[in-house]
Each structure stands twice: as C-alpha cells, then as structure tokens.
Design a protein around this motif. Structure first.
Motif, PDB file in Angstrom:
ATOM      1  N   GLN A  38      45.089  37.840  35.110  1.00 28.91           N
ATOM      2  CA  GLN A  38      44.291  38.666  34.202  1.00 28.91           C
ATOM      3  C   GLN A  38      43.337  37.765  33.428  1.00 28.91           C
ATOM      4  OE1 GLN A  38      46.588  40.940  31.357  1.00 28.91           O
ATOM      5  NE2 GLN A  38      44.960  42.440  31.118  1.00 28.91           N
ATOM      6  N   LEU A  39      42.073  37.877  33.748  1.00 31.37           N
ATOM      7  CA  LEU A  39      41.043  37.147  33.022  1.00 31.37           C
ATOM      8  C   LEU A  39      40.862  37.792  31.645  1.00 31.37           C
ATOM      9  CD1 LEU A  39      38.518  36.789  35.967  1.00 31.37           C
ATOM     10  CD2 LEU A  39      40.134  35.080  35.138  1.00 31.37           C
ATOM     11  N   PRO A  40      40.337  37.062  30.683  1.00 35.55           N
ATOM     12  CA  PRO A  40      40.186  37.604  29.320  1.00 35.55           C
ATOM     13  C   PRO A  40      39.430  38.925  29.305  1.00 35.55           C
ATOM     14  CG  PRO A  40      39.774  35.245  29.329  1.00 35.55           C
ATOM     15  CD  PRO A  40      39.911  35.645  30.757  1.00 35.55           C
ATOM     16  N   SER A  41      39.997  39.889  28.614  1.00 32.83           N
ATOM     17  CA  SER A  41      39.388  41.212  28.415  1.00 32.83           C
ATOM     18  C   SER A  41      39.146  41.978  29.720  1.00 32.83           C
ATOM     19  CB  SER A  41      38.047  41.075  27.671  1.00 32.83           C
ATOM     20  OG  SER A  41      38.255  40.478  26.415  1.00 32.83           O
ATOM     21  N   GLN A  42      39.925  41.691  30.744  1.00 31.11           N
ATOM     22  CA  GLN A  42      39.804  42.419  32.002  1.00 31.11           C
ATOM     23  C   GLN A  42      41.157  42.936  32.443  1.00 31.11           C
ATOM     24  OE1 GLN A  42      37.611  40.600  35.187  1.00 31.11           O
ATOM     25  NE2 GLN A  42      36.253  39.491  33.808  1.00 31.11           N
ATOM     26  N   GLY A  43      41.149  43.820  33.425  1.00 33.91           N
ATOM     27  CA  GLY A  43      42.390  44.249  34.043  1.00 33.91           C
ATOM     28  C   GLY A  43      42.890  43.189  34.999  1.00 33.91           C
ATOM     29  N   ARG A  81      36.786  29.032  35.351  1.00 38.04           N
ATOM     30  CA  ARG A  81      36.915  30.472  35.599  1.00 38.04           C
ATOM     31  C   ARG A  81      38.335  30.873  35.986  1.00 38.04           C
ATOM     32  NH1 ARG A  81      32.154  31.159  39.839  1.00 38.04           N
ATOM     33  NH2 ARG A  81      32.963  29.112  40.361  1.00 38.04           N
ATOM     34  N   ASP A  82      39.195  29.880  36.228  1.00 38.65           N
ATOM     35  CA  ASP A  82      40.594  30.185  36.539  1.00 38.65           C
ATOM     36  C   ASP A  82      41.461  30.331  35.291  1.00 38.65           C
ATOM     37  OD1 ASP A  82      40.356  27.973  39.348  1.00 38.65           O
ATOM     38  OD2 ASP A  82      40.361  30.178  39.369  1.00 38.65           O
ATOM     39  N   THR A 102      52.148  33.538  32.492  1.00 36.78           N
ATOM     40  CA  THR A 102      51.821  32.189  32.036  1.00 36.78           C
ATOM     41  C   THR A 102      50.347  32.133  31.680  1.00 36.78           C
ATOM     42  OG1 THR A 102      53.489  31.112  33.427  1.00 36.78           O
ATOM     43  CG2 THR A 102      51.633  29.750  32.691  1.00 36.78           C
ATOM     44  N   ILE A 103      50.056  31.689  30.454  1.00 43.04           N
ATOM     45  CA  ILE A 103      48.664  31.493  30.050  1.00 43.04           C
ATOM     46  C   ILE A 103      48.223  30.133  30.582  1.00 43.04           C
ATOM     47  CG2 ILE A 103      47.091  31.218  28.107  1.00 43.04           C
ATOM     48  CD1 ILE A 103      49.115  32.881  26.453  1.00 43.04           C
TER      49      ILE A 103
ATOM     50  N   GLN B 106      47.205  46.275  44.285  1.00 42.42           N
ATOM     51  CA  GLN B 106      46.798  47.196  43.235  1.00 42.42           C
ATOM     52  C   GLN B 106      45.453  46.757  42.666  1.00 42.42           C
ATOM     53  OE1 GLN B 106      49.586  48.204  40.173  1.00 42.42           O
ATOM     54  NE2 GLN B 106      51.169  48.828  41.611  1.00 42.42           N
ATOM     55  N   PHE B 107      44.564  47.736  42.514  1.00 39.69           N
ATOM     56  CA  PHE B 107      43.253  47.505  41.918  1.00 39.69           C
ATOM     57  C   PHE B 107      43.269  48.123  40.525  1.00 39.69           C
ATOM     58  CE2 PHE B 107      40.837  45.971  45.565  1.00 39.69           C
ATOM     59  CZ  PHE B 107      41.689  46.301  46.608  1.00 39.69           C
ATOM     60  N   PHE B 108      42.880  47.335  39.542  1.00 40.98           N
ATOM     61  CA  PHE B 108      42.944  47.783  38.162  1.00 40.98           C
ATOM     62  C   PHE B 108      41.565  48.135  37.616  1.00 40.98           C
ATOM     63  CE2 PHE B 108      47.275  47.012  36.623  1.00 40.98           C
ATOM     64  CZ  PHE B 108      47.799  46.326  37.692  1.00 40.98           C
ATOM     65  N   GLY B 109      41.560  49.103  36.701  1.00 42.85           N
ATOM     66  CA  GLY B 109      40.361  49.414  35.960  1.00 42.85           C
ATOM     67  C   GLY B 109      40.187  48.446  34.796  1.00 42.85           C
ATOM     68  N   PRO B 110      39.082  48.569  34.051  1.00 41.17           N
ATOM     69  CA  PRO B 110      38.788  47.630  32.970  1.00 41.17           C
ATOM     70  C   PRO B 110      39.593  47.875  31.699  1.00 41.17           C
ATOM     71  CG  PRO B 110      37.075  49.273  33.112  1.00 41.17           C
ATOM     72  CD  PRO B 110      37.985  49.513  34.264  1.00 41.17           C
ATOM     73  N   GLY B 111      40.274  49.012  31.604  1.00 40.85           N
ATOM     74  CA  GLY B 111      41.122  49.265  30.450  1.00 40.85           C
ATOM     75  C   GLY B 111      40.460  50.119  29.378  1.00 40.85           C
TER      76      GLY B 111
END
Lengths: 108, 117
Positions: A38-43, A81-82, A102-103, B106-111
């Motif tokens: 999960q990248l910052p502020s993304q799903g 970017r990782d 894990t961050i 699984q494909f996720f939306g942006p929230g």
C-alpha cells in the motif's frame, strides 16, 4: 486461527535489495501466501503469491521456506517508489485476511 | 478500464446520520469486497459478495449493510453513524475468490475517508 507476523518497520538504501520476512507458522498445507503493498494515500495493490515454490514476477520475488512456516518478499533493487506498507496476507475461505504489515522506508 | 472507482473521496458525518459509499468496477469481476482501515492498522473485511444477489459478512459487519443488484456495483450503507466508524473505506474486486487460483488478484479502489463527529 492462522496468523501472519511481520516486523513493524524496515529501512533500506536505494538501489539495494530488500528482504521482507513473514512468519506464518500455523498455515495449513493448502493455504497460499499473498503479498500486497500500500503506497501512501492509496489502496493496496497485489505484489505476488505462492504456495510452495519460489516465485518471481516483474515486481518482486517470493521465497517460501521448505517447511512453509515463513516466507520472504524480495525487492531486488529498492527505489524510493517502493516505500510503502507491505502486507503478508492469507486466505480464509474466500476472504483475504490482512495483518498490520511492515512499513518499508527507502533512503536515497 | 477505470478499474475500481469509489465515491465520495471524503465525507464528514454527524453522529446518527446515514450515508451510502458507492463502489463500481468495470472489469466484470464476480467478487467484490468492502474493507475498513483504521489509522496504523491493516484492513478489516466488512462485507463481501461472490456475485449479484449474494452477499456475506466479514469480520466487522455491525453497523453496515450492503447490496449487490448488479455485477458492477457494490454500495456500502452506514445507518446511524458512530465515531467508531471513522476510518478509510476501501472497495476491492477480483475475478475469483479462490486461494491461489489465477485471476484472484484483488484490485482496490482509492478509498473513501470518512469522519464521524
């Protein structure tokens, strides 16, 4: 109840390999291990999955211990970017179960 | 393909209000999921659906309702919002839900970031 355990955080230098461990000592013989990040502020986004053999794709490699009690996600050359939260997940029936993850911090 | 889209992106509710979080996918996926993510935590499954007309509870279904009338849409309804429902909500979809099977990524939306005050 099967659980996965990961370190809270890890740090890496840019362009160096990163090994992210996951302990799943109670996993059953037919449970696959899936990794998401999960990248910052993304799903979250899918990274890789496997059962017994080591697996490779364009994003990463997954090394699974012979006894299947642990696995390691390998990023061969970390980039800025990782930097993300990496989740080692397991399936329960037709549901994906996420732990705290894990961050990963990547230093330039 | 737009993938999984969610609306709204942000919302502030007062205690006791209701709202519906929208989720749409254009990948013709059978499985759809709703998760919530509290600060610093992993995702918890609220509800999921294996196809139109079929839904089931996840780990934390209390205070929520869902419906699946079409393959594309999977709205999440909050009735009587409470501060404990302050969270980021993610919708996801997958072609299958079978562990290890092909096409079950699984494909996720942006929230949707929801605050209940």
């Amino acid at each position: 109840d099967a659980k996965t355990t990961q370190p809270n955080s890890m740090e890496s230098n840019e362009e160096e390999p990163v090994h992210l461990p996951c302990n799943h000592s109670t996993i059953s013989g037919t449970d696959y291990i899936h990794w998401y990040r999960q990248l910052p502020s993304q799903g979250p986004e899918y990274v890789i999955h496997g059962l017994t053999s080591n697996v490779n794709n364009r994003m990463a490699s997954l090394a699974i211990a012979e006894d299947r009690k642990s696995s390691t996600l390998i990023l061969h050359r970390a980039t800025l970017r990782d930097a993300a939260v990496y989740y080692c997940t397991r399936w329960e029936g037709n549901k994906l179960v996420f732990g705290a993850g894990t961050i990963l911090r990547v230093k330039s | 393909n737009a993938g999984v889209t969610q609306t709204p992106k942000f919302r502030i509710l007062k205690i006791g209000q209701s709202m519906t979080l929208q989720c749409t996918q254009d990948m013709n996926h059978n499985y759809m999921y709703w998760y919530r993510q509290d600060p610093g935590m992993g995702l918890k499954l609220i509800y999921y659906s294996v196809g139109a007309g079929i839904t089931d509870k996840g780990e934390v279904p209390n205070g929520y309702n869902v419906s699946r009338s079409t393959t594309e849409d999977f709205p999440l309804r909050l009735e009587l919002a409470a501060p404990s429902q302050t969270s980021v909500y993610f919708c996801a979809s997958s072609y299958l839900g079978l562990p290890g099977a092909l096409y079950n990524e699984q494909f996720f939306g942006p929230g949707t970031r929801l605050t209940v005050l």
